[in-house]
Design a protein around this motif. Structure first.
Motif, mmCIF file in Angstrom:
data_model
loop_
_atom_site.group_PDB
_atom_site.id
_atom_site.type_symbol
_atom_site.label_atom_id
_atom_site.label_comp_id
_atom_site.label_asym_id
_atom_site.label_seq_id
_atom_site.Cartn_x
_atom_site.Cartn_y
_atom_site.Cartn_z
ATOM 1 N N ALA A 210 0.826 -1.208 0.000
ATOM 2 C CA ALA A 210 0.000 0.000 0.000
ATOM 3 C C ALA A 210 0.856 1.252 0.000
ATOM 4 C CB ALA A 210 -0.931 0.007 1.203
ATOM 5 N N THR A 211 2.147 1.107 0.309
ATOM 6 C CA THR A 211 3.026 2.280 0.320
ATOM 7 C C THR A 211 4.239 2.006 -0.555
ATOM 8 O OG1 THR A 211 4.359 1.477 2.146
ATOM 9 C CG2 THR A 211 2.376 2.732 2.721
ATOM 10 N N PHE A 212 4.989 3.089 -0.854
ATOM 11 C CA PHE A 212 6.208 2.944 -1.644
ATOM 12 C C PHE A 212 7.152 1.932 -0.995
ATOM 13 C CE2 PHE A 212 6.529 7.148 -4.273
ATOM 14 C CZ PHE A 212 5.240 6.917 -4.759
ATOM 15 N N ALA A 213 7.314 2.051 0.322
ATOM 16 C CA ALA A 213 8.260 1.174 1.028
ATOM 17 C C ALA A 213 7.814 -0.278 0.917
ATOM 18 C CB ALA A 213 8.362 1.591 2.490
ATOM 19 N N GLU A 214 6.505 -0.495 1.089
ATOM 20 C CA GLU A 214 6.001 -1.864 0.986
ATOM 21 C C GLU A 214 6.149 -2.397 -0.445
ATOM 22 O OE1 GLU A 214 2.520 -1.255 4.345
ATOM 23 O OE2 GLU A 214 1.972 -2.201 2.446
ATOM 24 N N LEU A 215 5.938 -1.488 -1.425
ATOM 25 C CA LEU A 215 6.085 -1.893 -2.821
ATOM 26 C C LEU A 215 7.507 -2.386 -3.081
ATOM 27 C CD1 LEU A 215 4.810 -1.977 -5.721
ATOM 28 C CD2 LEU A 215 5.782 0.292 -6.070
ATOM 29 N N LYS A 216 8.473 -1.631 -2.556
ATOM 30 C CA LYS A 216 9.861 -1.999 -2.779
ATOM 31 C C LYS A 216 10.190 -3.323 -2.081
ATOM 32 C CE LYS A 216 14.409 -0.371 -2.006
ATOM 33 N NZ LYS A 216 15.192 0.570 -1.219
ATOM 34 N N ASP A 217 9.760 -3.445 -0.818
ATOM 35 C CA ASP A 217 10.009 -4.695 -0.084
ATOM 36 C C ASP A 217 9.419 -5.886 -0.820
ATOM 37 O OD1 ASP A 217 11.335 -3.424 1.858
ATOM 38 O OD2 ASP A 217 9.712 -3.461 3.353
ATOM 39 N N ALA A 218 8.144 -5.719 -1.221
ATOM 40 C CA ALA A 218 7.468 -6.830 -1.874
ATOM 41 C C ALA A 218 8.175 -7.201 -3.168
ATOM 42 C CB ALA A 218 6.008 -6.456 -2.140
ATOM 43 N N ALA A 219 8.520 -6.159 -3.975
ATOM 44 C CA ALA A 219 9.160 -6.426 -5.267
ATOM 45 C C ALA A 219 10.462 -7.179 -5.056
ATOM 46 C CB ALA A 219 9.402 -5.119 -6.014
ATOM 47 N N CYS A 220 11.219 -6.792 -4.019
ATOM 48 C CA CYS A 220 12.504 -7.436 -3.805
ATOM 49 C C CYS A 220 12.331 -8.872 -3.312
ATOM 50 C CB CYS A 220 13.354 -6.617 -2.842
ATOM 51 S SG CYS A 220 13.898 -5.068 -3.588
ATOM 52 N N LYS A 221 11.266 -9.106 -2.547
ATOM 53 C CA LYS A 221 11.003 -10.485 -2.106
ATOM 54 C C LYS A 221 10.561 -11.341 -3.286
ATOM 55 C CE LYS A 221 9.602 -9.926 2.675
ATOM 56 N NZ LYS A 221 8.403 -9.597 3.439
ATOM 57 N N LEU A 222 9.834 -10.717 -4.226
ATOM 58 C CA LEU A 222 9.223 -11.482 -5.305
ATOM 59 C C LEU A 222 10.181 -11.738 -6.465
ATOM 60 C CD1 LEU A 222 5.818 -9.644 -5.225
ATOM 61 C CD2 LEU A 222 6.090 -12.118 -4.934
ATOM 62 N N ALA A 223 11.234 -10.906 -6.563
ATOM 63 C CA ALA A 223 12.166 -11.068 -7.685
ATOM 64 C C ALA A 223 12.971 -12.343 -7.512
ATOM 65 C CB ALA A 223 13.088 -9.862 -7.768
#
Lengths: 324, 288, 438
Positions: free
Chosen positions: C175-188
């Motif tokens: 829901a936030t920029f920080a969460e987006l980055k965390d999620a993207a890095c976990k998912l890559a």
């Protein structure tokens, strides 16, 4: 098939051979010039109406600000503003010019060499000649869309066939079209692939025009295969080569379809990527006119490109003529 | 004649077996690469939508979807489009061959005032991308009353600067002595063109014919603008209706099927015209 | 020689006859001249909805109109999206413009400035002001005036692959920029050679809308601004803009995203876990999403610090040519197409958009009347987002500024420029474009 000229006029092979020196320029004014004017008149009339007049119109537009929608008599005159804009303040245009030159130079050079090699191969004594030449010609009839799609799939970084092949000989996968460094090279490769057939076919037609007697004469003089290539084939192919170099440089400097097909995923993408590394002049021109509504500026680009091509063509004509 | 070339081949095989093998290796490998896009088109035309939008798409469809071709035939009036394309292409190509050889001949074999200037103008007309002059050309065609009929599709294309240049280069190679001999025989200049230059330009005309055919047959933007009536649609216009708005890739299999259908005529004409390319070889065979 | 000569003569004779047959009526088939009173009125409609599956339902609607209004005859012309503008401009230069256009709202400024569009009659204006969201109204406005009926509506949302998020142990979409980055890095997922086998967040380089629309949605959700309200001065290079672009650059730098996994198709095929994309992707997702349409998750655009989730919207609209001989009839047709067929019913266009196209209709009463067609999880989320979506600014040179910004963003993605440099250069180019159009 009998030789056609035998049916019309009787000319012995000896006569043919004696006309050595492929061209003899006559300096006197031909009394039949009216025939000549009549012969060229259809071409001149059509080009005047469908090219020359529109080009002058285009030049006139390049001095105006025209958004393609405003009625033509009402478009504001801006003098050379469009020219200063593209020459001084348009990074993309400059980038596109450089890319276009690189593309045209390498594309034409490689195609010339490979096309000649292909034509010599097809012209040598081989079986199933029509079959081979049909294969060589296939990429030309294939739609650019199909080629663009095929190459993007083959050159795909993660799962493309080319990278699989490279991997099998120990080379790490290359990003190809998705890399700003390699994309233009890939486009040049595609151009070679698609157009080498043109060169082969034109060279083949040129080779058919060289009478066997010249080779016979060279053989009598003791020339080997390599010598007869350098001293008979190449010089006699010069008109064909001049034609290929000039027309293909003109064409390559206006490259559009190929880049469009290879770098746009669908109708909405603007092409020329990644990061303008494959942006070419005509693509930028197209975007400027039909995406940005700036026909005046696009026309100015066309005029600049026109002058560039014109100068390059004159230099080529002069160079290739000079050596004779 | 076949026997003669055959004999020649056997002889060369005996003397240069190695070079001969090398030649065929080169031919086969180049041909394989050249066949790729064609293979690709056919394979893609037989895939399902799910297969074609996979990245990368599979090399072969799991099960060939022949009905894609039926879908194309049902979706667009392909018969009418073929007829239109054949009429337009045939007349345009004939026009190009006629006008190009006529003026190519004049530029190659006559000396007349302004020759170089006129030739430069013809060359220069190739140096402007078409879409830059699209609007004035369209306006002129409209003024001539050629919109929405065959005239608008054909006439603006019957002259080709490229063709003039090409034939000029080839005709330059025809010895002047042949022309002089004909003049002594009392032939008119047009007769020289028609009975000497045209037959001798066979390979060049065949080449130009194929190239122009490919260009005219696939031409898209101009017919799109000139034609309003779908009864006048050419093949590329008809196939364009297969595109799906917003999701181009989803209809690629159908569009590839359409493309396969549309390139067949060009290939056929190329194969047919090859006999003109071989003319010189036939002569060589007889003399050798 | 003989046979070929005979053939040639035959062809020439054939050609001449045929051209003769075609030539006599110049402009035949074109809508020139005023229809005399009492005769049929012919209206030409130009759209890009051309393929067969879209033509048939539209023809049915138009046939319905002509049977209700027997004095009207409709010539429905279609070209594809990429040729639409070419067709409009050449037709206009030759003086054979259609009566009704359907077009992309970013083209409106030049259409209006060039005097191509007719001002809607007052009843049409009142109808649009009463029945469309503020976002849709501003999307079809230029110079303070409304220029036509908004039809198809697109907004952007964060799409995610539910299965992948679940597997990575991410419970709620970012829901936030920080969460987006965390999620993207976990998912890559990285390949052994350091490149990405799966991108956490899919980028769409090379496509102006694909780059700029998600960027602007994020920028607005970060409390930033694209262009100043009245003057259109570029503001995207401010601190919020830089922070937004920095988010992308970090994703790429930390190997959580890769511009070479760069098309929405990668998301569809499972080579990427998240994507910010418009609702028209629905048809493709339904047909081909790697884990099945039910695994497509839709979430609001993530917000930056202090920002409110905002999405960008763009519209298509129907307008009438100012030079049309039958303006009144043209507006009647357009109004009929966009008005409810009865009390509480959908408009013909609303019905068409939701059945043939799978798109969101702009008209609010259509969104209500057709709620059942817009009721799956995907469509509900997009329709909800439309309520407070912001229209892409409509200004002269808008497309060019958008492209300049796209090129700046891509230069930063590929590491050719710093974030600050890239945005400042794009802003300088935007200033030049604005100066030119003043």
């Amino acid at each position: 098939m009998a030789s056609p000229q035998d049916r019309v006029f009787t000319t012995s092979p000896a006569q043919l051979a004696s006309s050595a020196g492929p061209r003899k320029h006559r300096r006197r004014i031909d009394p039949k010039i009216w025939w000549a004017y009549a012969f060229i008149s259809p071409v001149l009339i059509f080009l005047l109406v469908f090219s020359v007049v529109p080009i002058f119109f285009s030049f006139w537009v390049s001095l105006h600000s025209w958004n393609l929608i405003t009625p033509i008599p009402e478009m504001p005159f801006v003098g050379v503003d469009n020219y200063t804009r593209i020459l001084l303040y348009d990074d993309v245009f400059r980038r596109a010019l450089v890319n276009t030159f690189v593309f045209a130079f390498w594309g034409v050079t490689f195609n010339l060499v490979l096309g000649l090699a292909g034509a010599l191969l097809l012209n040598s004594r081989i079986r199933w000649r029509p079959l081979w030449s049909t294969f060589f010609f296939l990429p030309i009839v294939t739609a650019p869309l199909a080629l663009g799609m095929m190459w993007t799939a083959l050159l795909n970084k993660n799962f493309g066939l080319v990278n699989a092949l490279l991997g099998s000989i120990g080379i790490p996968p290359q990003p190809f079209l998705s890399s700003p460094e390699q994309a233009l090279g890939c486009i040049i490769f595609m151009a070679i692939y698609q157009y080498v057939g043109y060169y082969v076919v034109v060279f083949l037609a040129g080779l058919q025009g060289i009478p066997q007697d010249y080779y016979d004469a060279a053989a009598v003089d003791g020339a080997n295969a390599r010598q007869s290539f350098w001293y008979v084939t190449l010089p006699l192919l010069r008109p064909v080569m001049l034609f290929l170099v000039v027309t293909n440089t003109i064409g390559a400097l206006q490259v559009f379809d190929l880049v469009f097909a290879a770098t746009t995923g669908g109708a909405e993408t603007s092409g020329g990527g990644p990061a303008n590394s494959t942006m070419v002049v005509v693509l930028h021109m197209y975007n400027t006119a039909f995406k940005f509504f700036r026909m005046g500026r696009a026309s100015a680009m066309a005029m600049v490109l026109f002058v560039v091509i014109f100068v390059i063509t004159l230099v080529q004509l002069w160079l290739l003529r000079h050596r004779e | 004649m076949k026997g003669l070339t055959g004999m020649a081949m056997r002889r060369s095989r005996l003397t240069q077996p190695f070079i001969s093998i090398l030649k065929y290796v080169a031919l086969v490998s180049v041909s394989c690469v050249m066949l790729l896009p064609f293979y690709w088109m056919i394979a893609a035309s037989l895939m399902t939508t799910a297969e074609i939008i996979r990245t990368p798409p599979p090399l072969l469809p799991a099960e060939p979807q022949w009905r894609n071709y039926l879908d194309v035939v049902y979706a667009v009036n392909i018969g009418r489009a073929y007829l239109n394309s054949i009429i337009v292409s045939a007349l345009t190509v004939l026009g190009i061959l006629f006008t190009s050889s006529l003026s190519g001949f004049a530029f190659a074999k006559y000396h007349f005032p302004l020759k170089n200037v006129l030739f430069t103008i013809i060359l220069a007309s190739m140096m402007i991308p078409f879409f830059v002059i699209l609007i004035p050309v369209f306006y002129i065609v409209k003024q001539l009353g050629w919109l929405n009929n065959y005239a608008g599709l054909i006439l603006p294309g019957v002259v080709s600067a490229y063709g003039v240049f090409m034939l000029r280069q080839f005709i330059q190679g025809i010895p002047d002595e042949l022309l002089d001999a004909a003049r002594i025989d009392g032939a008119s200049e047009f007769r020289i063109y028609w009975q000497l230059i045209v037959p001798l330009s066979g390979p060049a005309l065949a080449t130009l014919g194929v190239f122009s055919l490919v260009g005219v047959w696939n031409s898209f933007l101009w017919p799109l603008l000139v034609v309003q009536d779908s009864a006048l649609h050419t093949v590329p216009l008809a196939l364009n209706n297969l595109r799906t708005y917003g999701a181009e890739e989803r209809s690629l299999n159908l569009r590839m099927a359409g493309t396969v259908l549309s390139v067949i005529p060009s290939v056929v004409v190329f194969v047919w015209l090859q006999r003109f390319f071989r003319r010189g070889i036939a002569l060589t065979g007889l003399k050798g | 020689m003989k046979p070929s000569r005979t053939l040639f003569i035959l062809v020439v004779v054939f050609a001449l006859t045929m051209l003769n047959a075609c030539l006599p009526a110049p402009g035949a088939g074109l809508q020139e001249g005023v229809a005399p009173a009492g005769e049929k009125v012919k209206l030409t409609v130009l759209t890009h909805w051309g393929e067969e599956s879209l033509l048939k339902p539209m023809r049915a609607k138009l046939d319905e109109y002509t049977s209700l209004n027997p004095h009207v005859e409709i010539d429905y012309q279609t070209v594809t999206f990429d040729q639409l503008l070419t067709k409009i401009t050449t037709a206009r230069a030759a003086g054979i413009s259609p009566d009704v256009y359907h077009f992309y709202n970013l083209w409106m400024p030049d259409f209006v400035e060039g005097g191509m569009l007719d001002e809607p009659p007052s009843d049409v204006l009142a109808d649009i002001q009463a029945n469309y969201s503020p976002g849709s109204q501003s999307a079809v406005s230029y110079g303070g005036k409304i220029w036509g009926y908004p039809t198809e509506l697109n907004t952007y949302q964060l799409l995610y692959n539910k299965k992948m998020l679940q597997e990575a142990g991410i419970e709620a979409p970012p829901a936030t920029f920080a969460e987006l980055k965390d999620a993207a890095c976990k998912l890559a997922i990285a390949n052994p050679d350091g490149t990405l086998a799966r991108s956490g967040f899919v980028l769409m380089p090379g496509w102006d809308s694909g780059v700029v629309h998600p960027f602007l949605s994020l920028l607005w959700s970060n409390g930033g601004e694209y262009l100043a309200p009245e003057t259109y001065q570029p503001l995207f290079n401010g601190p919020q803009g830089q922070a937004t672009l920095q988010l992308y650059v970090d994703l790429i730098g930390e190997k959580c995203a890769d511009p070479s996994i760069g098309a929405f198709g990668n998301f569809v095929e499972g080579k990427g876990a998240m994507l910010i994309m418009a609702n028209w992707l629905r048809a493709t997702l339904k047909d081909a999403f790697v884990d099945g349409y039910e695994n497509v998750g839709v979430a609001p655009i993530p917000t930056g610090e202090g920002g409110v989730s905002t999405t960008l919207q763009y519209n298509w609209l129907y307008g009438v040519d100012s030079g049309s001989k039958n303006k009144e009839e043209a507006w009647k047709l357009v109004q009929w197409l966009n008005s409810p067929a009865g009390e509480g019913a959908a408009s013909p266009i609303g019905d068409y958009l939701t059945s043939a196209l799978g798109a969101i209709p702009s008209r609010i009463s259509d969104q209500q009347a057709l709620a059942d067609r817009l009721s799956d999880e995907f469509m509900t989320a997009y329709v909800r987002s439309a309520a407070n979506a912001r229209a892409e600014p409509v200004l002269r040179g808008g497309q060019e500024i958008k492209t300049a910004l796209q090129q700046g963003i891509e230069a930063a993605w590929y590491g050719q420029k710093t974030v600050e440099q890239a945005l400042n250069d794009a802003a300088a180019e935007a200033e030049r474009i604005l100066a030119e159009n003043r």
